[in-house]
Design a protein around this motif. Sequence first.
Motif, short mmCIF file in Angstrom:
data_model
loop_
_atom_site.label_atom_id
_atom_site.label_comp_id
_atom_site.label_asym_id
_atom_site.label_seq_id
_atom_site.Cartn_x
_atom_site.Cartn_y
_atom_site.Cartn_z
N GLY A 66 0.89 -1.23 -0.34
CA GLY A 66 -0.08 0.39 0.41
C GLY A 66 0.53 1.07 0.33
N ARG A 67 0.84 2.06 1.06
CA ARG A 67 1.38 3.06 1.28
C ARG A 67 2.54 2.89 2.33
NH1 ARG A 67 -3.00 8.32 2.29
NH2 ARG A 67 -3.63 7.40 0.28
N LYS A 68 2.77 1.76 2.24
CA LYS A 68 4.11 1.71 3.71
C LYS A 68 5.24 0.87 2.54
CE LYS A 68 0.95 1.27 7.26
NZ LYS A 68 0.15 0.80 8.88
N THR A 69 6.42 1.20 3.03
CA THR A 69 7.93 0.86 2.64
C THR A 69 8.07 -0.03 3.73
OG1 THR A 69 8.13 2.24 1.75
CG2 THR A 69 9.60 0.32 1.76
N VAL A 70 7.59 -1.88 3.35
CA VAL A 70 8.24 -2.93 4.55
C VAL A 70 9.50 -3.49 4.29
CG1 VAL A 70 7.51 -5.11 5.03
CG2 VAL A 70 5.78 -3.76 4.62
N TYR A 71 10.27 -3.82 5.19
CA TYR A 71 11.67 -4.02 5.59
C TYR A 71 11.78 -5.73 5.92
CZ TYR A 71 13.01 0.88 4.37
OH TYR A 71 13.33 1.80 3.22
N GLN A 72 12.62 -6.38 5.79
CA GLN A 72 12.36 -7.12 5.78
C GLN A 72 14.37 -8.08 5.71
OE1 GLN A 72 9.69 -10.02 4.13
NE2 GLN A 72 10.49 -12.07 5.01
N ILE A 73 14.37 -8.76 6.93
CA ILE A 73 15.99 -9.06 6.71
C ILE A 73 16.05 -10.46 5.95
CG2 ILE A 73 15.11 -10.97 8.82
CD1 ILE A 73 18.09 -9.72 10.38
N THR A 74 17.19 -10.60 5.44
CA THR A 74 17.47 -11.59 4.81
C THR A 74 18.25 -13.07 5.76
OG1 THR A 74 19.47 -10.68 4.50
CG2 THR A 74 17.55 -10.55 2.94
N ASP A 75 19.11 -14.13 4.63
CA ASP A 75 19.55 -14.99 6.06
C ASP A 75 20.60 -14.48 5.93
OD1 ASP A 75 17.53 -16.57 5.22
OD2 ASP A 75 18.15 -17.81 3.65
N ALA A 76 21.01 -13.73 5.00
CA ALA A 76 22.66 -13.37 5.79
C ALA A 76 22.52 -12.01 6.71
CB ALA A 76 23.18 -11.66 4.21
N GLY A 77 21.39 -11.66 6.64
CA GLY A 77 21.17 -9.70 8.00
C GLY A 77 20.70 -11.40 9.22
N ARG A 78 19.79 -12.14 8.68
CA ARG A 78 19.98 -13.17 10.10
C ARG A 78 21.58 -13.64 10.76
NH1 ARG A 78 15.67 -15.00 7.01
NH2 ARG A 78 13.56 -13.56 8.49
N ALA A 79 22.35 -14.23 9.35
CA ALA A 79 23.83 -14.68 9.97
C ALA A 79 24.40 -13.90 10.57
CB ALA A 79 24.44 -14.91 8.71
N GLU A 80 24.41 -12.23 10.52
CA GLU A 80 25.27 -11.53 11.02
C GLU A 80 24.16 -11.31 12.82
OE1 GLU A 80 26.10 -7.09 10.62
OE2 GLU A 80 26.28 -8.21 9.26
N VAL A 81 23.42 -11.08 12.94
CA VAL A 81 22.95 -11.31 14.33
C VAL A 81 23.47 -12.04 15.15
CG1 VAL A 81 20.66 -10.90 15.65
CG2 VAL A 81 20.25 -9.98 13.21
N ALA A 82 22.97 -13.38 14.34
CA ALA A 82 23.60 -14.72 14.96
C ALA A 82 24.83 -14.83 15.17
CB ALA A 82 23.53 -15.70 14.47
N ALA A 83 25.88 -14.30 14.88
CA ALA A 83 27.69 -14.18 14.16
C ALA A 83 27.81 -12.80 15.44
CB ALA A 83 27.63 -13.63 13.71
N ARG A 84 27.33 -11.93 16.18
CA ARG A 84 27.10 -10.89 17.04
C ARG A 84 26.68 -10.84 18.33
NH1 ARG A 84 27.70 -5.17 13.74
NH2 ARG A 84 28.50 -4.47 16.06
N ALA A 85 25.76 -11.80 18.62
CA ALA A 85 24.42 -11.83 19.90
C ALA A 85 25.53 -11.49 21.40
CB ALA A 85 24.86 -13.57 20.32
N GLY A 86 26.47 -11.59 21.69
CA GLY A 86 27.15 -10.46 22.26
C GLY A 86 27.00 -9.36 22.63
N ASP A 87 27.67 -9.39 20.92
CA ASP A 87 27.17 -7.30 20.87
C ASP A 87 26.37 -6.86 21.13
OD1 ASP A 87 30.46 -7.71 20.38
OD2 ASP A 87 29.31 -7.17 18.37
N LEU A 88 25.15 -7.78 20.92
CA LEU A 88 23.61 -6.63 21.29
C LEU A 88 23.27 -7.14 22.68
CD1 LEU A 88 21.71 -9.06 18.56
CD2 LEU A 88 21.49 -6.28 18.97
N GLU A 89 23.94 -8.21 22.51
CA GLU A 89 23.20 -8.02 24.81
C GLU A 89 24.16 -7.00 25.67
OE1 GLU A 89 25.26 -11.96 26.68
OE2 GLU A 89 23.82 -12.96 25.64
N GLY A 90 25.06 -6.37 24.88
CA GLY A 90 25.91 -5.38 25.52
C GLY A 90 24.99 -3.98 25.70
N ILE A 91 24.84 -3.91 24.06
CA ILE A 91 23.58 -2.71 23.37
C ILE A 91 22.26 -2.88 24.61
CG2 ILE A 91 22.45 -1.60 21.49
CD1 ILE A 91 24.46 -2.81 19.74
N GLU A 92 22.03 -3.71 24.48
CA GLU A 92 20.86 -3.78 25.86
C GLU A 92 20.62 -3.05 27.10
OE1 GLU A 92 17.82 -4.22 25.19
OE2 GLU A 92 17.76 -5.66 22.82
#
Length: 202
Positions: A66-92
């Motif tokens: 419609g009028r919205k642009t929807v963003y979705q993560i790719t497999d490569a994006g999920r791999a980066e999130v998984a690889a940087r789980a420790g960094d995410l914990e620090g950010i949280e």
Amino acid sequence: MTPTFSHGDLRLYLLNLLDEGPRHGYDIMQALSDRTGGTYTPSAGTVYPRLSKLEEEGLVTKSVDGRKTVYQITDAGRAEVAARAGDLEGIEAGLADSVRLIADEVRGSVREAMKSLRADLAAAARDEKAHATTAPPSDDVRVQSREQLHRSDALVSEFRARIRSDVRTYVARGGVLTSTVVDDLERSLDDAARAVTRALSV
């Protein structure tokens, strides 16, 4: 103080939000505000360029709904999130610390405002006692009492307006008003009320 993200942290956090599910741009900005208790609300000029960069890197895709642009993560994006789980914990953890510090600042402001009110009431009580020792004519005493009554009304109204404005502004910006802060306010108000009662009974 306001929680802020470094460039790399915000990039990773955006990926993390999209890892939870597809989102449109406004939803992403709202999620960032919610996760920080409303203390950090990014602009479109901050979020969209980073989303475009993530798309260029092949970490997210976008589609039009419609009028919205929807963003979705790719497999490569999920791999980066998984690889940087420790960094995410620090950010949280950093965000949680920032929100706690902000809550402490709000509690401190409430306590300082109460101290100021108690000091004003104590000064008013001392003034009353000092004037009483001069034993003015009874008519003057009644006039002065009415004047001081108006003054005390103004002090209480000013305090109420100040606290009400501070708290409402904090909540309107998305801040989390905890029961501890309200409990501190209640105790301080009770202390002030008892101080006034004691001063009037002297």
